[in-house]
Design a protein around this motif. Structure first.
Motif, short mmCIF file in Angstrom:
data_model
loop_
_atom_site.label_atom_id
_atom_site.label_comp_id
_atom_site.label_asym_id
_atom_site.label_seq_id
_atom_site.Cartn_x
_atom_site.Cartn_y
_atom_site.Cartn_z
N ASP A 196 0.83 -1.21 0.00
CA ASP A 196 0.00 0.00 0.00
C ASP A 196 0.86 1.26 0.00
OD1 ASP A 196 -2.09 -1.74 0.11
OD2 ASP A 196 -2.63 -1.34 2.18
N ARG A 197 1.91 1.27 0.82
CA ARG A 197 2.77 2.44 0.91
C ARG A 197 3.53 2.68 -0.38
NH1 ARG A 197 6.57 2.24 5.99
NH2 ARG A 197 7.23 4.19 4.99
N THR A 253 1.15 3.87 -3.15
CA THR A 253 0.69 5.23 -2.88
C THR A 253 1.78 6.26 -3.14
OG1 THR A 253 -0.85 4.41 -1.19
CG2 THR A 253 -0.30 6.75 -1.13
N ILE A 254 3.02 5.94 -2.76
CA ILE A 254 4.14 6.87 -2.97
C ILE A 254 4.32 7.19 -4.45
CG2 ILE A 254 6.67 7.03 -2.89
CD1 ILE A 254 6.53 5.61 -0.18
#
Length: 321
Positions: free
Chosen positions: A288-289, A292-293
């Motif tokens: 997810d991170r 998203t980044i």
């Protein structure tokens, strides 16, 4: 003549000059003929190694070192034509130590005399950090390649002692080769990154393409961030499925791919009975991170018998604009 208004204007200009001198970015005003009319303290200190008065009145392009003058000239030509322009220039101090600057030159409405505003930001630390990351990335590629070479050699030696396992050893060696090919593409910033070539390689690294069901794979180029996020997400999903899901049970995973004007979407579907999620698991959170980044998004739906994960990643392929 309104002397009060003129006095106020001069006071405003003096205040603006003091304000600009407190900023860390170089600020310059350049005439249409390339003459530097104004430079604040940061611009004079960082770029010209002298005081503002000594720099003002000089040719702005010639104030740059020879290696950056071509870009500076292109920026001035663009500003004359009414277009903003960005470039990265390099300077050296008296000791030969380089400093790097991100420069934007934008046309301004200066009344009868056209002019441009140049903003210069010191990005020397960022450039150094990027160089360090490239060195680390190169070292990682080297070490991973050596690790897979050792693993391949050990597999070959083991197969010689047990010929009945030769077919399995060949499949394992092929998977190792796929791993190496994928990590070379993902970690090399200069490698071509085409989705239609990358996805089958990733799937092959986790067994064989036969354990995945999918339709046509679009030919689309992806930026580095999207490729890294895709490889991380796919690796985590495959690992989880091998431990807990469809791939563990010998069932196929379904992949559906679609492309919009700005985003690529990959939908992962597997049908199986999942156990209770492990407390403190970091793999899915890392996906997810990472997604998203890079400007994408992840949507996940888990039921007792299935999991669907939709990953949307940005692309800049003009063929789909």
């Amino acid at each position: 003549m309104n002397t009060g208004r003129n006095s106020a204007a001069l006071r405003d200009l003096g205040f603006l000059a003091r304000l600009l001198n407190e900023t860390d970015d170089g600020t310059e005003l350049v005439d249409a003929d390339g003459t530097l009319r104004y430079v604040n303290r940061a611009g004079a200190d960082g770029m010209y190694a002298g005081d503002a008065g000594a720099a003002e009145g000089s040719d702005w392009v010639q104030l740059w070192p020879a290696g950056s003058r071509l870009k500076a000239g292109e920026a001035l030509d663009a500003a004359r034509a009414g277009r903003p322009f960005r470039f990265r220039g390099c300077r050296e101090d008296a000791d030969g130590k380089p400093s790097w600057w991100d420069v934007s030159l934008s046309p301004m409405d200066c009344g009868a005399d056209p002019c441009s505003l140049a903003i210069s930001r010191d990005v020397t630390r960022l450039v150094a950090q990027n160089e360090q990351l490239e060195i680390v990335g190169a070292e990682m590629r080297h070490r991973l390649r050596n690790a897979f070479t050792i693993a391949t050699s050990l597999t070959v030696l083991a197969a010689r002692q047990a010929p009945e396992h030769r077919a399995f050893a060949d499949r394992l060696i092929d998977a190792f080769r796929q791993y190496v090919a994928v990590q070379e593409i993902v970690l090399d910033p200069h490698a071509a990154k085409s989705f239609d070539k990358l996805l089958p390689m990733i799937m092959g690294a986790f067994g064989s393409n036969e354990i995945f069901e999918y339709g046509p794979i679009p030919e689309i180029d992806l930026p580095d961030g999207s490729v890294q996020a895709l490889a991380l997400a796919f690796g985590e999903l495959c690992t989880n499925s091998l431990k807990h899901g469809s791939l563990r049970d010998g069932r196929a995973v379904r992949l559906d791919v679609s492309v919009g004007s700005e985003m690529l979407e990959v939908v992962w579907r597997e049908t199986t009975r999942f156990g209770q999620p492990r407390e403190g698991g970091q793999g899915l959170a890392l996906i997810d991170r990472m997604v998203t980044i890079c400007g994408g998004s992840v949507a996940r739906e888990v039921t007792p018998d299935a999991m669907v994960t939709a990953i949307r990643l940005p692309h800049a392929d003009p063929r789909y604009a």
